[in-house]
Design a protein around this motif. Structure first.
Motif, PDB file in Angstrom:
ATOM      1  N   LEU A 287       0.834  -1.203   0.000  1.00 18.13           N
ATOM      2  CA  LEU A 287       0.000   0.000   0.000  1.00 18.13           C
ATOM      3  C   LEU A 287       0.865   1.248   0.000  1.00 18.13           C
ATOM      4  CD1 LEU A 287      -2.821   1.289   0.223  1.00 18.13           C
ATOM      5  CD2 LEU A 287      -2.608   1.135   2.699  1.00 18.13           C
ATOM      6  N   PHE A 288       1.922   1.223   0.821  1.00 16.42           N
ATOM      7  CA  PHE A 288       2.866   2.341   0.911  1.00 16.42           C
ATOM      8  C   PHE A 288       3.458   2.641  -0.464  1.00 16.42           C
ATOM      9  CE2 PHE A 288       6.663   3.939   3.696  1.00 16.42           C
ATOM     10  CZ  PHE A 288       6.410   5.222   3.262  1.00 16.42           C
ATOM     11  N   LEU A 289       3.929   1.576  -1.146  1.00 17.08           N
ATOM     12  CA  LEU A 289       4.571   1.771  -2.445  1.00 17.08           C
ATOM     13  C   LEU A 289       3.575   2.296  -3.487  1.00 17.08           C
ATOM     14  CD1 LEU A 289       6.939  -1.331  -2.526  1.00 17.08           C
ATOM     15  CD2 LEU A 289       7.543   1.070  -2.150  1.00 17.08           C
ATOM     16  N   ILE A 290       2.349   1.746  -3.473  1.00 23.40           N
ATOM     17  CA  ILE A 290       1.346   2.215  -4.436  1.00 23.40           C
ATOM     18  C   ILE A 290       1.069   3.705  -4.225  1.00 23.40           C
ATOM     19  CG2 ILE A 290      -1.050   2.002  -5.207  1.00 23.40           C
ATOM     20  CD1 ILE A 290      -0.955  -0.949  -4.361  1.00 23.40           C
ATOM     21  N   THR A 291       0.878   4.120  -2.948  1.00 23.73           N
ATOM     22  CA  THR A 291       0.554   5.530  -2.703  1.00 23.73           C
ATOM     23  C   THR A 291       1.762   6.427  -2.989  1.00 23.73           C
ATOM     24  OG1 THR A 291       1.018   5.171  -0.373  1.00 23.73           O
ATOM     25  CG2 THR A 291      -1.281   5.181  -1.029  1.00 23.73           C
ATOM     26  N   LEU A 292       2.970   5.926  -2.714  1.00 21.69           N
ATOM     27  CA  LEU A 292       4.166   6.707  -3.038  1.00 21.69           C
ATOM     28  C   LEU A 292       4.217   7.003  -4.531  1.00 21.69           C
ATOM     29  CD1 LEU A 292       7.333   5.430  -1.116  1.00 21.69           C
ATOM     30  CD2 LEU A 292       6.120   7.581  -0.868  1.00 21.69           C
ATOM     31  N   LEU A 293       3.919   5.967  -5.320  1.00 23.15           N
ATOM     32  CA  LEU A 293       3.947   6.118  -6.770  1.00 23.15           C
ATOM     33  C   LEU A 293       2.927   7.160  -7.221  1.00 23.15           C
ATOM     34  CD1 LEU A 293       5.158   4.806  -9.390  1.00 23.15           C
ATOM     35  CD2 LEU A 293       3.070   3.444  -9.462  1.00 23.15           C
ATOM     36  N   VAL A 294       1.681   7.008  -6.738  1.00 23.48           N
ATOM     37  CA  VAL A 294       0.605   7.921  -7.138  1.00 23.48           C
ATOM     38  C   VAL A 294       0.926   9.355  -6.717  1.00 23.48           C
ATOM     39  CG1 VAL A 294      -1.808   8.521  -6.722  1.00 23.48           C
ATOM     40  CG2 VAL A 294      -1.178   6.149  -7.146  1.00 23.48           C
ATOM     41  N   ASN A 295       1.374   9.521  -5.452  1.00 24.58           N
ATOM     42  CA  ASN A 295       1.674  10.869  -4.965  1.00 24.58           C
ATOM     43  C   ASN A 295       2.894  11.456  -5.652  1.00 24.58           C
ATOM     44  OD1 ASN A 295      -0.317  11.527  -2.943  1.00 24.58           O
ATOM     45  ND2 ASN A 295       0.462   9.753  -1.858  1.00 24.58           N
ATOM     46  N   GLY A 296       3.878  10.603  -5.938  1.00 29.90           N
ATOM     47  CA  GLY A 296       5.081  11.078  -6.620  1.00 29.90           C
ATOM     48  C   GLY A 296       4.733  11.665  -7.975  1.00 29.90           C
ATOM     49  N   VAL A 297       3.911  10.940  -8.741  1.00 27.11           N
ATOM     50  CA  VAL A 297       3.501  11.436 -10.052  1.00 27.11           C
ATOM     51  C   VAL A 297       2.740  12.752  -9.897  1.00 27.11           C
ATOM     52  CG1 VAL A 297       2.095  10.947 -12.087  1.00 27.11           C
ATOM     53  CG2 VAL A 297       3.434   9.123 -11.052  1.00 27.11           C
ATOM     54  N   ALA A 298       1.862  12.811  -8.868  1.00 27.55           N
ATOM     55  CA  ALA A 298       1.086  14.038  -8.644  1.00 27.55           C
ATOM     56  C   ALA A 298       2.006  15.220  -8.376  1.00 27.55           C
ATOM     57  CB  ALA A 298       0.114  13.842  -7.482  1.00 27.55           C
ATOM     58  N   ARG A 299       3.043  14.993  -7.546  1.00 27.64           N
ATOM     59  CA  ARG A 299       3.960  16.099  -7.205  1.00 27.64           C
ATOM     60  C   ARG A 299       4.723  16.584  -8.424  1.00 27.64           C
ATOM     61  NH1 ARG A 299       1.790  18.130  -2.891  1.00 27.64           N
ATOM     62  NH2 ARG A 299       1.046  16.402  -1.645  1.00 27.64           N
ATOM     63  N   VAL A 300       5.108  15.628  -9.298  1.00 31.30           N
ATOM     64  CA  VAL A 300       5.840  16.019 -10.497  1.00 31.30           C
ATOM     65  C   VAL A 300       4.945  16.884 -11.389  1.00 31.30           C
ATOM     66  CG1 VAL A 300       6.884  15.172 -12.621  1.00 31.30           C
ATOM     67  CG2 VAL A 300       7.420  14.071 -10.438  1.00 31.30           C
ATOM     68  N   ILE A 301       3.680  16.470 -11.537  1.00 37.68           N
ATOM     69  CA  ILE A 301       2.742  17.273 -12.340  1.00 37.68           C
ATOM     70  C   ILE A 301       2.546  18.645 -11.706  1.00 37.68           C
ATOM     71  CG2 ILE A 301       0.374  17.459 -13.175  1.00 37.68           C
ATOM     72  CD1 ILE A 301       0.202  14.468 -13.238  1.00 37.68           C
ATOM     73  N   LEU A 302       2.395  18.642 -10.373  1.00 38.30           N
ATOM     74  CA  LEU A 302       2.077  19.869  -9.644  1.00 38.30           C
ATOM     75  C   LEU A 302       3.194  20.888  -9.769  1.00 38.30           C
ATOM     76  CD1 LEU A 302      -0.360  20.669  -7.999  1.00 38.30           C
ATOM     77  CD2 LEU A 302       0.869  20.066  -5.933  1.00 38.30           C
ATOM     78  N   ARG A 303       4.438  20.401  -9.887  1.00 38.28           N
ATOM     79  CA  ARG A 303       5.572  21.310  -9.959  1.00 38.28           C
ATOM     80  C   ARG A 303       5.441  22.235 -11.167  1.00 38.28           C
ATOM     81  NH1 ARG A 303      11.018  18.239  -9.271  1.00 38.28           N
ATOM     82  NH2 ARG A 303       9.950  17.353  -7.494  1.00 38.28           N
ATOM     83  N   GLY A 304       4.836  21.709 -12.260  1.00 36.35           N
ATOM     84  CA  GLY A 304       4.695  22.524 -13.458  1.00 36.35           C
ATOM     85  C   GLY A 304       3.398  23.298 -13.521  1.00 36.35           C
ATOM     86  N   ALA A 305       2.591  23.227 -12.448  1.00 41.16           N
ATOM     87  CA  ALA A 305       1.272  23.854 -12.493  1.00 41.16           C
ATOM     88  C   ALA A 305       1.154  24.904 -11.394  1.00 41.16           C
ATOM     89  CB  ALA A 305       0.195  22.793 -12.305  1.00 41.16           C
ATOM     90  N   PRO A 306       0.166  25.798 -11.493  1.00 46.92           N
ATOM     91  CA  PRO A 306      -0.049  26.759 -10.412  1.00 46.92           C
ATOM     92  C   PRO A 306      -0.267  26.038  -9.087  1.00 46.92           C
ATOM     93  CG  PRO A 306      -1.492  27.218 -12.292  1.00 46.92           C
ATOM     94  CD  PRO A 306      -0.803  25.933 -12.580  1.00 46.92           C
ATOM     95  N   HIS A 307       0.239  26.596  -8.001  1.00 48.93           N
ATOM     96  CA  HIS A 307       0.164  25.939  -6.697  1.00 48.93           C
ATOM     97  C   HIS A 307      -1.286  25.673  -6.313  1.00 48.93           C
ATOM     98  CE1 HIS A 307       1.649  24.454  -3.038  1.00 48.93           C
ATOM     99  NE2 HIS A 307       1.030  25.353  -2.289  1.00 48.93           N
ATOM    100  N   ALA A 308      -1.540  24.458  -5.856  1.00 47.39           N
ATOM    101  CA  ALA A 308      -2.927  24.069  -5.610  1.00 47.39           C
ATOM    102  C   ALA A 308      -3.302  24.096  -4.136  1.00 47.39           C
ATOM    103  CB  ALA A 308      -3.199  22.688  -6.197  1.00 47.39           C
ATOM    104  N   GLY A 309      -2.686  24.966  -3.346  1.00 47.17           N
ATOM    105  CA  GLY A 309      -3.166  25.167  -1.983  1.00 47.17           C
ATOM    106  C   GLY A 309      -2.551  24.225  -0.979  1.00 47.17           C
ATOM    107  N   VAL A 310      -2.881  24.460   0.295  1.00 43.74           N
ATOM    108  CA  VAL A 310      -2.252  23.744   1.388  1.00 43.74           C
ATOM    109  C   VAL A 310      -2.890  22.385   1.602  1.00 43.74           C
ATOM    110  CG1 VAL A 310      -1.762  23.818   3.856  1.00 43.74           C
ATOM    111  CG2 VAL A 310      -1.660  25.901   2.509  1.00 43.74           C
ATOM    112  N   ILE A 311      -4.175  22.297   1.313  1.00 46.45           N
ATOM    113  CA  ILE A 311      -4.908  21.073   1.636  1.00 46.45           C
ATOM    114  C   ILE A 311      -4.444  19.925   0.748  1.00 46.45           C
ATOM    115  CG2 ILE A 311      -6.859  21.123   0.066  1.00 46.45           C
ATOM    116  CD1 ILE A 311      -8.623  20.865   2.610  1.00 46.45           C
ATOM    117  N   GLY A 312      -4.634  18.668   1.244  1.00 44.33           N
ATOM    118  CA  GLY A 312      -4.257  17.491   0.445  1.00 44.33           C
ATOM    119  C   GLY A 312      -2.787  17.307   0.505  1.00 44.33           C
TER     120      GLY A 312
END
Lengths: 312, 289
Positions: A287-312
Motif C-alpha cells: 500500500l505504501f509503495l502504491i501511494t508513493l507512486l501515485v503521490n510522486g507522479v502528482a507532485r511532479v505534475i504539480l511542480r509545473g502547475a499553479p500551486h494548488a493550496g495547502v490542503i491534500g
C-alpha cells in the motif's frame, strides 16, 4: 542547528518506514513469492500443530497457511477507481459552481461547508454509511439494478456495498478544495477572452478554463486517488470484509488493504509462526509503495502547475 | 437560411450551457445536503446519549460513560500536537530562514510525501517498531507519536506558508538594526505569522481528533482513565468507541457509539470555527497594513 535537524525528521521517517516495513515483511516476501499477487486465499493455517508446516524459500508457516493478497489489492484499486469515477466529475461541477456561480457573499459559506466536510472523521462517515447508506443500497438501489439493469455487466448482483460511494464522499471535499484553488489561481482573462469570442459561459469554462488548469486538476485527482487508496475506517465499516473471494459486481462485499490490516490484526496475532503478521507487513508495504507512486507522479505534475493550496 | 441555423445553434448552446450550470449548482446543493444529513443523523441519534454521567464515568464493557475515551483523545492529541509543533515549526523556520535552496526543496518534497502516506501504514509501522519491536506495548507515547507523524505535514506546511509571507522589508529592517537571527525570528517572524501557524495547528487538532486506524495499532484501547504512564499502558479514545460499539448487538453500546460520534463532530466543528476566525483575523490583519 537544531531546527535543521528537525527539518530532516520527515526524510528520516520515510526512509525508516520503507526500510522497517521491508525488513519486517521480508520473511513474508520470501514465503509468499508471487502468490502474494495472484492468490485469493488468505488463511493463517492450522494453529493446533497437526500436519506438517509449509515451507517456501526457507521460511515456514503453519500447515495449510496461504497469504494471497490479490483480494485486497484488487479491492483497494476497485474501490478507489469507483470512488474517482463518482467524485471527479461531481467535484469539478461543485468547484465550478463555487467559483463561477455563487455571489461573493455566499462564497465563504460554501468554503466553510467544504472545509467542514473535509474535517468529518472517517469513522463518522463509516457510521453514517453503515446505518444509512448501505441499507439504502441493499434494499433499494441494488435490487433495482438487478431487476432492470441486470444485463449490464458488473451491475447485476444484489449484495451490498456502498464502498465506492462512501470513499467518493470522503475525497469529495479534498477534490473540491484543490480544484477550486486551481480555478481561482487561474487568471480571469482566459474566461473573458473566450466569452468575447462568442462562447457561452459553460463553453468558456469547459473549453478554455478547464484545459488551462489541467495540470493542477490532474495533480488534485491523483492526490485524491492516493487518499482513497489509504482510506481505512469508513471502508472497513461497510465493505463487508470479503475474504477469499473476488467481487463480481459493484454491490459485492470487497476488502481493501487498509481495511484488512485492521480487521486481521487479532487473527494474525494468533499465528504461532508469525507469518500472518509478516504478511500484513507485506500488505502495508504494498500500500505504501502504491501511494508513493501515485503521490510522486502528482507532485511532479504539480511542480509545473499553479500551486494548488495547502490542503491534500 | 444560414443566419437562421446559426441562431438556432446559438440558442441550443445557450440551453446546454444553462443546463450544465444548473447541474453544477445542483451538485453543490447535494454536497450541502450530504453534510447536513450527516450532522443531522449524528446529532439526532447522539443527543439521546448525552448526560452528565457520560463525562464522569468510564466505559464498562459495552456500557457506562466515555470519561476515559474523552480524556484519552484529548491527551493523545495534546501530546501528538506538541511533538508535531516543535518539529513542524522548527522545520518551517529552518526552511524559510536558513536552508540552502536544494535543502529547502528536498525537505518540502519529503513533507509532501509524508502527507500522502496512508495513516494505517504509519500505524502499522509504529506497531512493528515500537509496540512490538521496542516492547512498549499499546501505549500513550506510541499513539501520540502516530498522531504527531500524521499531522506534522499540516503543521509544517501552514507554518512554512505563514513564515514565507512575512514581508522582506520587515525582516531586513530587523537584520539591518543588528538583530541576531534568533531575535528576528522570535520578535518579527513568529508574531507576524502566528495566525497562520495557529490555523495549521487547529487543522492538525481536527485531523488528530478523528484518527482511528493508526491508534488501534498503537494506543490500543482501555476501559480505564489514561494512567499517564508513557509505555505499557493502553489508552482509550472516542473514535474507537464509534467503530467497535456500533457493531455490538446492544442498545446501550449503540447509544455510546452515537454519543462519541456526536462529541467528535462537536470538537471538529469548534476547531473548524476557530480556524476560520483565525483566517479572517489574518485577512483583516493584512488588509490593515
Amino acid at each position: 542547528m537544531l531546527t535543521g535537524a528537525a527539518a530532516f525528521v520527515s526524510s528520516f521517517l520515510i526512509v525508516a518506514m520503507l526500510l522497517g516495513l521491508f525488513v519486517y515483511a521480508y520473511p513474508a516476501i520470501r514465503f509468499n513469492g508471487l502468490g502474494f499477487f495472484t492468490s485469493i486465499v488468505w488463511n493463517i493455517g492450522n494453529q493446533y500443530g497437526s500436519g506438517a508446516t509449509v515451507t517456501h524459500n526457507g521460511y515456514s508457516a503453519e500447515p495449510g497457511a496461504s497469504f494471497g493478497g490479490l483480494v485486497f489489492i484488487a479491492g483497494t484499486l476497485l474501490t478507489s477507481v469507483l470512488a474517482m469515477i463518482i467524485a471527479v466529475p461531481f467535484s469539478i461541477l461543485v468547484a465550478l459552481a463555487i467559483v463561477y456561480r455563487l455571489p461573493a457573499k455566499v462564497k465563504p459559506l460554501a468554503n466553510a461547508v467544504v472545509e467542514l466536510m473535509a474535517g468529518v472523521p472517517s469513522v463518522v462517515y463509516g457510521l453514517w454509511g453503515m446505518v444509512v447508506v448501505v441499507p439504502f443500497i441493499g434494499s433499494v438501489v441494488a435490487p433495482f439494478a438487478h431487476d432492470h439493469l441486470g444485463i449490464i455487466p458488473f451491475l447485476g448482483g444484489a449484495t451490498e456495498s456502498g464502498n465506492g460511494l462512501l470513499a467518493a464522499t470522503i475525497i469529495l471535499a479534498i477534490m473540491v478544495a484543490t480544484t477550486r484553488d486551481s480555478l481561482q489561481a487561474q487568471s480571469k482573462s482566459i474566461y473573458e477572452a473566450s466569452l468575447a469570442l462568442g462562447s457561452t459561459t459553460w463553453q468558456a469554462v469547459t473549453r478554455a478554463v478547464l484545459p488551462s488548469v489541467r495540470g493542477g486538476l490532474g495533480a488534485s485527482i491523483l492526490l485524491s486517488f492516493g487518499r482513497a487508496l489509504g482510506e481505512t475506517m469508513a471502508v472497513l465499516m461497510i465493505c463487508g470484509s470479503a475474504i477469499n473471494t473476488l467481487p463480481n459486481t459493484i454491490f459485492s462485499p470487497v476488502n481493501t488493504i487498509a481495511a484488512v490490516i485492521v480487521s486481521q490484526l487479532e487473527s494474525a496475532l494468533t499465528d504461532a509462526s508469525g507469518m500472518a503478521q509478516h504478511s500484513l507487513g507485506e500488505l502495508a508495504l504494498a500500500l505504501f509503495l502504491i501511494t508513493l507512486l501515485v503521490n510522486g507522479v502528482a507532485r511532479v505534475i504539480l511542480r509545473g502547475a499553479p500551486h494548488a493550496g495547502v490542503i491534500g | 437560411m444560414i443566419a437562421a441555423s446559426a441562431a438556432r445553434r446559438r440558442r441550443a448552446s445557450a440551453i446546454v450551457s444553462q443546463a450544465w450550470w444548473s447541474a453544477s449548482v445542483a451538485a453543490l446543493g447535494l454536497t450541502v445536503v450530504i453534510l447536513a444529513a450527516i450532522f443531522g443523523f449524528v446529532g439526532v441519534r447522539g443527543a439521546g446519549g448525552l448526560s452528565v454521567k457520560l463525562f464522569t464515568t468510564v466505559t464498562s464493557g459495552i456500557a457506562g460513560g466515555l470519561a476515559n475515551a474523552i480524556a484519552g483523545t484529548l491527551l493523545l492529541v495534546a501530546i501528538g500536537l506538541a511533538i508535531a509543533a516543535i518539529l513542524g515549526i522548527g522545520t518551517a523556520m529552518w526552511v524559510v530562514e536558513f536552508a540552502p535552496p536544494w535543502a529547502a526543496r528536498t525537505v518540502r518534497f519529503t513533507i509532501d510525501v509524508l502527507a500522502g502516506v496512508p495513516s494505517i501504514v504509519v500505524g502499522y509501522f509504529l506497531y512493528v517498531a515500537l509496540v512490538e519491536g521496542l516492547g512498549w506495548g499499546f501505549s500513550l507515547i506510541a499513539g501520540a507519536l502516530a498522531l504527531a507523524i500524521l499531522v506534522l505535514p499540516y503543521v509544517e506546511r501552514s507554518a512554512d506558508v505563514a513564515l514565507s509571507g512575512v514581508p522582506r522589508d520587515l525582516r531586513e529592517g530587523s537584520v539591518a538594526l543588528g538583530a541576531r537571527p534568533a531575535v528576528t525570528i522570535f520578535k518579527i517572524d513568529v508574531p507576524y505569522a502566528l495566525p497562520g501557524i495557529l490555523t495549521g495547528m487547529l487543522v492538525a487538532i481536527g485531523i488528530g481528533l478523528g484518527e482511528t486506524a493508526p491508534l488501534i495499532y498503537t494506543a490500543g484501547w482501555s476501559n480505564y482513565m489514561p494512567s499517564l504512564a508513557p509505555i505499557h499502558s493502553p489508552v482509550g479514545y472516542l473514535t474507537y468507541v464509534v467503530w467497535t460499539f456500533i457493531s455490538q448487538p446492544f442498545a446501550a453500546s449503540h447509544r455510546l457509539a452515537y454519543a462519541a460520534a456526536l462529541l467528535l463532530m462537536i470538537f471538529v466543528f469548534v476547531t473548524n470555527l476557530l480556524a476560520r476566525s483565525f483566517v479572517e483575523y489574518r485577512l483583516g490583519h493584512h488588509r490593515g497594513r
